[in-house]
Design a protein around this motif. Structure first.
Motif, PDB file in Angstrom:
ATOM      1  N   PHE A 300      51.340  48.361  47.846  1.00  0.00           N
ATOM      2  CA  PHE A 300      50.173  48.214  46.983  1.00  0.00           C
ATOM      3  C   PHE A 300      49.373  46.972  47.356  1.00  0.00           C
ATOM      4  N   ASN A 301      50.057  45.890  47.584  1.00  0.00           N
ATOM      5  CA  ASN A 301      49.370  44.652  47.947  1.00  0.00           C
ATOM      6  C   ASN A 301      48.696  44.765  49.311  1.00  0.00           C
ATOM      7  N   ARG A 302      49.338  45.492  50.231  1.00  0.00           N
ATOM      8  CA  ARG A 302      48.758  45.664  51.559  1.00  0.00           C
ATOM      9  C   ARG A 302      47.485  46.507  51.511  1.00  0.00           C
ATOM     10  N   VAL A 303      47.472  47.562  50.703  1.00  0.00           N
ATOM     11  CA  VAL A 303      46.322  48.473  50.641  1.00  0.00           C
ATOM     12  C   VAL A 303      45.240  47.952  49.703  1.00  0.00           C
ATOM     13  N   VAL A 304      45.630  47.540  48.506  1.00  0.00           N
ATOM     14  CA  VAL A 304      44.663  47.161  47.469  1.00  0.00           C
ATOM     15  C   VAL A 304      44.304  45.683  47.551  1.00  0.00           C
ATOM     16  N   GLY A 305      45.235  44.859  47.985  1.00  0.00           N
ATOM     17  CA  GLY A 305      44.949  43.439  48.139  1.00  0.00           C
ATOM     18  C   GLY A 305      45.418  42.572  47.001  1.00  0.00           C
ATOM     19  N   VAL A 306      45.984  43.190  45.951  1.00  0.00           N
ATOM     20  CA  VAL A 306      46.527  42.425  44.824  1.00  0.00           C
ATOM     21  C   VAL A 306      47.844  43.059  44.400  1.00  0.00           C
ATOM     22  N   ALA A 307      48.622  42.329  43.629  1.00  0.00           N
ATOM     23  CA  ALA A 307      49.881  42.861  43.119  1.00  0.00           C
ATOM     24  C   ALA A 307      49.614  43.878  42.013  1.00  0.00           C
ATOM     25  N   PRO A 308      50.519  44.843  41.801  1.00  0.00           N
ATOM     26  CA  PRO A 308      50.317  45.829  40.727  1.00  0.00           C
ATOM     27  C   PRO A 308      50.061  45.184  39.361  1.00  0.00           C
ATOM     28  N   LYS A 309      50.782  44.122  39.051  1.00  0.00           N
ATOM     29  CA  LYS A 309      50.602  43.455  37.750  1.00  0.00           C
ATOM     30  C   LYS A 309      49.178  42.935  37.603  1.00  0.00           C
ATOM     31  N   ASP A 310      48.660  42.313  38.651  1.00  0.00           N
ATOM     32  CA  ASP A 310      47.299  41.769  38.590  1.00  0.00           C
ATOM     33  C   ASP A 310      46.261  42.884  38.528  1.00  0.00           C
TER      34      ASP A 310
END
Length: 335
Positions: A300-310
């Motif tokens: 998720f962080n690699r694709v979206v750029g942020v952690a799921p929580k954020d």
């Protein structure tokens, strides 16, 4: 936010690229749950017909002064011309839009307009593969990527050919209005809701002409079964192909490998669940086929750029509470 979109037209506009912007931003789709956008078609002289590349004419309703209130300023593809032949007034409003923090977006050869406005220097960007060399020659300081469908460089977004313009527009909707809005528009347009902007513009292997051999049924089945493990061997068997043929056909139809495509779809599904549910991240990871919250966070962080929580804190339709941070077993999640 994406409340007002201004499309800036000039002579020799390409109608299809203009139509893409109209389809994504200009049609009222509130009945499908898409937030309404104020759509402004602007030109130097409102009410004055402009030439198109196919002999018809388009008449902008608004002048360039209306651009000042737009959150997004879009430029269609236009016939290439010398650098000093792009309208000065158009270049000025584009520079002013970026200066005040608005987003500007170009479709296909519209990147040359942004370049003439000085908005590509030092920025990552792209354009149609036919024009890459010309754009690089005109703007050597632009960080041009010739192989991608679109580039999101913050408040400057550039796209390749016509279909890539659809991808870029849907990406922007997803970024600003969420996955549900982008998916609703894509369904109405009958196009894929998301193609990875980093995939190549063109593929050496031809797309199969025989519709009976299409992988659409397999892709649909994969989307309906994201939670289970998928191997190339099993998928090839379902498609009744050898593994080698299946892998080649998959790249030809989707532009990427089975593993990358499946990972992207799982991330997109996770985004929707983060936006629309109060499920703990561990449960979301299981439903999306990642197996663990740690693996979900990695992709998720690699694709979206942020952690799921954020991401959930920003885009979640329901505010997070303690139950969002813990799985049913009570272990803290989503760190």
């Amino acid at each position: 936010m994406l409340e007002t979109v201004a499309v800036v037209l000039m002579d020799d506009v390409t109608p299809f690229e203009f139509g893409v912007l109209c389809e994504v931003f200009g049609i009222d789709r509130t009945e499908d749950g898409v937030p309404r956008v104020d759509f402004l078609v602007c030109g130097e002289e409102p009410g004055m017909p402009l030439r198109t590349s196919v002999g018809a004419r388009l008449t902008p309703e608004y002048g360039l002064d209306a651009v000042a209130r737009a959150d997004l300023v879009a430029v269609t593809g236009v016939k290439l011309r010398d650098e000093d032949q792009y309208p000065v007034a158009v270049l000025e409003v584009l520079r002013a839009a970026v200066a005040r923090g608005a987003t500007v977006l170009s479709v296909c050869s519209g990147a040359f307009v942004l370049g003439a406005a000085g908005l590509l220097d030092g920025r990552r960007c792209t354009t149609h593969w036919r024009y890459v060399d010309q754009l690089a020659e005109r703007h050597p300081d632009a960080l041009l990527d010739p192989d991608v469908l679109f580039v999101d460089d913050g408040n400057v977004i550039t796209s390749a050919g016509t279909a890539a313009g659809i991808d870029a527009c849907l990406h922007l909707v997803r970024r600003e209005q969420g996955s549900a809005a982008a998916n609703a528009i894509a369904r109405r347009m009958v196009v894929p809701p998301q193609r990875d902007g980093g995939q190549r513009q063109y593929i050496e292997l031809p797309i199969p002409e025989c519709t009976a051999d299409s992988l659409s049924p397999v892709l649909a089945w994969m989307l309906d079964n994201l939670a289970i493990d998928h191997t190339v061997a099993a998928l090839a068997g379902r498609a009744r192909m050898s593994e080698r043929t299946f892998a080649r056909r998959f790249v030809a139809e989707t532009g990427t490998t089975p593993h990358r495509w499946l990972t992207m779809q799982r991330v997109l599904h996770a985004r929707r669940l983060l936006e629309d549910t109060r499920l703990p991240v561990e449960d979301i990871a299981a439903r999306c086929g990642f197996g663990s919250a740690a693996l979900l966070r990695h992709h998720f962080n690699r694709v979206v750029g942020v952690a799921p929580k954020d991401y959930r804190r920003t885009f979640g339709a329901v505010h997070s509470g303690p139950e969002l941070e813990r799985s049913s077993s009570g272990a803290q999640q989503n760190r």
